[in-house]
Every structure is written in structure tokens, then in C-alpha cells.
Design an enzyme around this catalytic site. Structure first.
Site, PDB file in Angstrom:
ATOM      1  CG  HIS A   9      -3.635  15.180  12.946  1.00 46.35           C
ATOM      2  ND1 HIS A   9      -3.071  13.977  13.288  1.00 46.35           N
ATOM      3  CD2 HIS A   9      -3.981  15.056  11.636  1.00 46.35           C
ATOM      4  CE1 HIS A   9      -3.065  13.176  12.226  1.00 46.35           C
ATOM      5  NE2 HIS A   9      -3.617  13.809  11.217  1.00 46.35           N
ATOM      6  CG  ASP A  43      -2.087  12.147  15.882  1.00 40.14           C
ATOM      7  OD1 ASP A  43      -1.408  12.824  15.081  1.00 40.14           O
ATOM      8  OD2 ASP A  43      -3.195  12.522  16.294  1.00 40.14           O
ATOM      9  CG  HIS A  44       1.320  12.190  10.612  1.00 37.37           C
ATOM     10  ND1 HIS A  44      -0.030  12.207  10.369  1.00 37.37           N
ATOM     11  CD2 HIS A  44       1.819  13.292  10.002  1.00 37.37           C
ATOM     12  CE1 HIS A  44      -0.325  13.264   9.637  1.00 37.37           C
ATOM     13  NE2 HIS A  44       0.781  13.944   9.398  1.00 37.37           N
ATOM     14  CE  LYS A  86       1.041  20.874   5.199  1.00 38.22           C
ATOM     15  NZ  LYS A  86       0.073  19.941   5.694  1.00 38.22           N
ATOM     16  N   GLY A 111       0.792  -1.243   0.000  1.00 40.81           N
ATOM     17  CA  GLY A 111       0.000   0.000   0.000  1.00 40.81           C
ATOM     18  C   GLY A 111       0.814   1.278   0.000  1.00 40.81           C
ATOM     19  CB  VAL A 114      -6.777  -9.781   6.804  1.00 38.84           C
ATOM     20  CG1 VAL A 114      -5.564  -8.974   6.409  1.00 38.84           C
ATOM     21  CG2 VAL A 114      -8.041  -9.222   6.190  1.00 38.84           C
TER      22      VAL A 114
HETATM   23  C1  BG6 Z   1      -3.688  13.189   7.655  1.00 42.56           C
HETATM   24  C2  BG6 Z   1      -5.017  13.478   7.022  1.00 42.56           C
HETATM   25  O1  BG6 Z   1      -3.861  12.543   8.887  1.00 42.56           O
HETATM   26  O2  BG6 Z   1      -2.980  14.402   7.855  1.00 42.56           O
HETATM   27  C3  BG6 Z   1      -4.836  14.219   5.717  1.00 42.56           C
HETATM   28  O3  BG6 Z   1      -5.713  12.268   6.786  1.00 42.56           O
HETATM   29  C4  BG6 Z   1      -3.989  15.460   5.912  1.00 42.56           C
HETATM   30  O4  BG6 Z   1      -6.095  14.568   5.156  1.00 42.56           O
HETATM   31  C5  BG6 Z   1      -2.702  15.116   6.651  1.00 42.56           C
HETATM   32  O5  BG6 Z   1      -3.696  15.994   4.641  1.00 42.56           O
HETATM   33  C6  BG6 Z   1      -1.936  16.382   7.017  1.00 42.56           C
HETATM   34  O6  BG6 Z   1      -0.680  16.027   7.512  1.00 42.56           O
HETATM   35  P1  BG6 Z   1       0.570  16.996   7.370  1.00 42.56           P
HETATM   36  O7  BG6 Z   1       1.670  16.294   8.092  1.00 42.56           O
HETATM   37  O8  BG6 Z   1       0.831  17.156   5.909  1.00 42.56           O
HETATM   38  O9  BG6 Z   1       0.172  18.302   7.988  1.00 42.56           O
END
Ligand code: BG6
Length: 501
Positions: A241, A178-179, A346, A16, A87
Site C-alpha cells: 500500500h 492492492d485494495h 484510524k 472464506g 486445489v
Molecule cells: C490490509 C492489511 O492489506 O490493509 C491489514 O493486511 C490492514 O493489516 C488493512 O488493516 C488496512 O486497510 P484499510 O483499507 O482499512 O486502511
């Protein structure tokens, strides 16, 4: 000192987008730095029939830009194995189990396993169940389950999913990603707060007027219309986030800076979020959806014209809201949040606006009150801080003017600092759950978000209500105006990194 980690990574969703864009490059960076050396192996699983050789070629193609040399990339990829996998099919877990055992012996992995679910959340529960029932969990090493968002789409579904997973894994074995928690400047929130008496002693309702969080995106939904149309900005960005940032900004100091202690404080902060009635949602929240517009001769499609989006979609691509944390520290301080797609630029930024001095001694040029002190935390693309103060204007008299003390990471520092996923994978290998969300945080966040969703679902709204390239619907400006405030972040005021390297 870099200490080599031993582990078997089993990636569900190995073909993926996430695996290709984030996981393989992050694993390679850890390999390059020496965290991964001889004692690691990766099993990629997905439905397609691929050979190990083909899989390795794909992995190499995803790290090409980072690779030290062709040899080095090949050496890295030689640790990768592929297994075609359904799976839901128990038999496949048996094959996976014997492959895992074999690799454990070959690479001497001490039974350490990381199960990474990089696929549709519909399968999280069943995969966790089968991992346990087919004895993929080891007795000797660690067993950690890494899960991507979304974790449910409301509190009820999240609870069901959690119960399903918890039947096989303990809370302390689950790493919910949660990145944003892997971002350098999000991690810096705690350092700037708890490392500076100047800041922390003023971090309360006696000195702070309001807090503003902006997560502005210039892109639209791109190829993710199918997913996004069932999610919307509230579930996609606010539930995770934004509320994670709110928790870090609002929490009490932990007794020690360690995962359990920090997470306990975050949970308390999230539980103190005021839950709105339907009427309160209407006054405190604004939703929007982008419409078509033409910018610099280029026509950008409206949300409802995007692929896989329903033409009468009521899905919001923008949310702004006012939140309250009902506790001693934050009583009466509004936290304004906003996020949206197809906005002007952005930029992710937090602004903390301090209260004005109690008595104004200086005459300003136009007899206006002195501008407030503002601490800005630039999360991205710029990484840094700014502190707006009032100082004397050079020249005769004592006329005040605002000045900005700024500090931003150089382009080189930002480029060389580890990417969020790389940091999070390493944290997980180290068993450090600080930057992952605990179930109680997820639960409290959904309970807050569900109220808003429920209120919105009772009434349709006229969409689109903001043109692509703008800063969202005008009501999001009114939200602050009626309290006597303005959004501090606007596309032109973000400091751009101009550091010469
Ligand atoms: C993701 C969302 O978790 O975070 C996306 O699903 C979003 O829709 C993205 O674009 C934003 O992440 P970053 O790190 O680019 O601010």
C-alpha cells in the site's frame, strides 16, 4: 451508459472471509447497478462439502443489508454454484472444467473467465498451473487471474511465485490486487497532480520540502495474529500500500492516462528508490511493537498477548522511515512514511510540505518563520483535500496567519461511492489494469523492503516500545525532528466530516 458484462467467476476460497466480506457484496452491487445481469455465473470452491442451495443461502446472508428485496437477492444468488475442491487434486479441476463449460452455455458467457484466488498464497502457483493443465482456459473469451496479497514474502519467493504463475498466464492476464488502488482518494492523486498546472508545476525538489504518508490504524491485529506474526507491518503495509502511494506521488506524467503507460511510470519511480545499506536502515527506519495499555478504563492487550502471536515475538507492528527517490525530480526530497497498529486513531493521509518563501517580508507574532504551505490529501476516513496558505489576519497591520482551504466529500458521497473491491472487480471485467500492480512494481518494492528486513533481522530489539493508543515510538518523531520537520498528521488535526446531509 451501463454496459452489461459477461463472465464466469471462479472463486477459489469461496467460503472464506474475503469472499464473504468483500466479493459477494461487491458482485451484488454490480448486479444492482446492471453491470451484471443475466449473463454471469459464479462458482465458489473450497474444501467443505456444500450444496448449491446451502451456498446460495450463505451468499444471500452476506448481502442482506444491501439487498433491494428478498426476491432480488434470490435472483442474484441463483447464479451461484458450489463445488467442493481440493486445489491439489487434478480430478477436481476436471469436474470444475465441465461445470464451467455447462455454465458457459447456460448463461452464454462467451468463454469469459475470471479466476479469483481468495485463499492462502501457498496455493496460488499450483492453482494457476492446474487451471491451465486441465484446460480451464478458454480460446474464445478472456481469461483473467485475480490474486490477493501477499505476493511472496520477499523478492526471491515473489519471483518464484511469479515464474510459477507466468507458466500459465501472461502478465497482461494477471491482476494483482492492492485494495488501496481502488480507494477513491488514492485514485485522486493523479487527477490532482496532472489536472492542475498550479500543482504539477511545483511538484518537484525546487518547491517541495518533504512528503509525509501516514497510515494509522487504531485496531490491533484482531484475529489475524497467525498471519501477522510472520508478516509484520513492513510486509503487510509498506511493501504494497505505502509504496504504491509513493509510486503515484513520485511518477512522471504518463503520455496518456492508460494502464500500460501509467504502470511504466510507476515502475521507473519505484526503481529509483534508494536501496539502503544496513547502517542506513538504522538511521532511516524505526520499528515498533505495541504494548499493553489502559485507555478510558479499558485494558488493551499488548501485541505479544494476542492470540496466535509468539510471546517473545520480534514482529513489528509499527514502521516509520525516510525514503529517497534518486532522480532529477526528487533528488534531496525526503519522503517520510509511517504505519502502525493500535495507534491513537484510524487515519490515512498524505501531506506535501512546500518550501518557504525565499525572503520573509512579514513579521510573525513570535518572530518565527511563516508556516509552510501544505497540501493534504485525506484518504480515509475523511476523503478530501486541504491546502494551507498564509493570509493576512483581519485587523490593523499586515500580520500573516495560516488559513486552510478545504474540500471534503460529504458523508453521502462517501457512502454512495463504490467500494474499492467493487471498482477493482469492474476494472478487471473491463480489462483495465491501471489499478493493479505489475510484476515489475512488485519486484522493485520487494528489493527495497528486503534491505530493511535484512538489517532488522541482524539485531533483536527491546519490544514493546510504544503503548497502545499512542502514535508509535518516540524515535519516529525524532526521525523528522533531526531534519527540522514534524509530522503534520496527528489524531486531533484530521478534519472530521461534519457535512449535514
Ligand atoms: C490490509 C492489511 O492489506 O490493509 C491489514 O493486511 C490492514 O493489516 C488493512 O488493516 C488496512 O486497510 P484499510 O483499507 O482499512 O486502511
Amino acid at each position: 451508459m451501463i454496459e452489461e458484462k459477461k463472465a464466469l467467476f471462479i472463486i477459489f476460497g469461496g467460503t472464506g472471509d474475503l469472499a464473504n466480506r468483500k466479493l459477494y457484496p461487491s458482485l451484488y452491487r454490480l448486479f444492482k447497478k446492471g453491470y451484471l445481469k443475466e449473463h454471469f455465473a459464479v462458482i465458489g470452491t473450497a474444501r467443505r462439502e456444500w450444496s448449491d442451495e446451502y451456498y446460495r443461502e450463505i451468499v444471500i446472508s452476506k448481502i442482506e443489508d444491501l439487498a433491494e428485496s428478498e426476491e432480488h437477492a434470490k435472483e442474484f444468488a441463483s447464479h451461484f454454484y458450489y463445488q467442493s475442491h481440493n486445489v491439489k487434486d487434478i480430478e477436481h479441476y476436471k469436474t470444475l472444467q465441465s461445470l464451467a463449460e455447462r455454465l458457459d452455455t447456460t448463461y452464454q458467457l462467451d468463454g469469459n473467465r475470471m479466476f479469483y484466488l481468495a485463499m492462502s498464497p501457498n496455493f496460488f502457483g499450483i492453482i494457476a498451473e492446474n487451471i491451465k493443465s486441465q484446460q480451464l482456459l478458454t480460446e474464445t473469451g478472456f481469461n483473467r487471474l485475480v490474486i490477493e496479497k501477499p505476493f511472496g514474502n520477499d523478492y526471491e519467493s515473489a519471483l518464484k511465485l511469479n515464474d510459477h504463475i507466468r507458466a500459465s498466464f501472461n502478465e497482461n492476464q494477471i491482476y494483482r490486487i492492492d485494495h488501496y488502488l481502488g480507494k477513491e482518494m488514492v485514485q485522486n492523486i493523479s487527477t490532482i497532480r496532472f489536472g492542475n498546472h498550479l500543482i504539477e508545476s511545483m511538484w518537484n525538489n525546487r518547491y517541495i520540502n518533504n512528503i509525509q504518508i501516514t497510515l494509522s490504524e487504531a485496531l490491533g491485529v484482531e484475529e489475524r495474529g497467525g498471519y501477522y506474526d510472520t508478516s509484520g507491518a513492513l510486509r503487510d503495509m509498506v511493501q504494497n500500500h505505502i509504496l504504491q502511494m509513493v509510486a503515484l506521488l513520485a511518477m512522471e506524467p504518463p503520455t496518456v492516462f492508460r494502464d500500460n503507460e501509467i504502470r511504466q511510470e510507476k515502475i521507473k519511480a519505484l526503481r529509483a528508490l534508494r536501496l539502503y545499506s544496513e547502517e542506513e536502515v538504522r538511521t532511516n527506519f524505526v520499528r515498533g511493537q505495541y504494548g499493553r495499555s489502559t485507555i478510558n478504563g479499558e485494558t488493551l492487550s499488548g501485541y505479544c498477548e494476542e492470540t496466535n502471536v509468539s510471546e517473545n515475538s520480534q514482529t513489528e507492528t509499527f514502521v516509520a522511515g525516510k525514503l529517497f527517490i534518486d532522480n532529477y525530480r526528487w533528488a534531496g526530497v525526503p519522503l517520510y512514511i509511517r504505519t502502525g497498529k493500535r495507534l491513537a486513531e484510524k487515519g490515512t493521509q498524505i501531506d506535501i510540505e512546500f518550501k518557504n518563501v525565499p525572503h520573509q517580508l512579514f513579521q510573525t507574532a513570535n518572530d518565527q518563520p511563516l508556516p509552510p504551505n501544505i497540501l493534504s490529501i485525506f484518504i480515509s476516513p475523511t476523503e478530501g483535500f486541504a491546502l494551507q496558505l498564509n493570509a493576512k489576519k483581519v485587523g490593523p497591520g499586515v500580520q500573516p496567519e495560516p488559513i486552510n482551504l478545504t474540500s471534503s466529500h460529504s458523508a453521502e458521497t462517501t457512502a454512495n461511492s463504490p467500494e474499492a473491491y467493487e471498482k477493482l472487480i469492474l476494472d478487471c471485467l473491463n480489462g483495465d489494469a491501471t489499478n493493479f500492480t505489475h510484476w515489475d512494481e512488485v519486484a522493485a518494492s520487494w528489493k527495497f523492503v528486503d534491505r530493511i528486513r535484512a538489517a532488522w533481522d541482524t539485531a533483536e530489539i527491546e519490544f514493546p516500545n510504544y503503548p497502545s493508543g499512542s502514535m508509535g515510538p518516540i524515535e519516529s518523531m525524532h526521525l523528522l525532528k533531526k531534519d527540522g520537520f514534524n509530522w503534520h498528521w496527528s489524531p486531533v488535526t484530521t478534519i472530521k466530516d461534519t457535512t449535514e446531509d
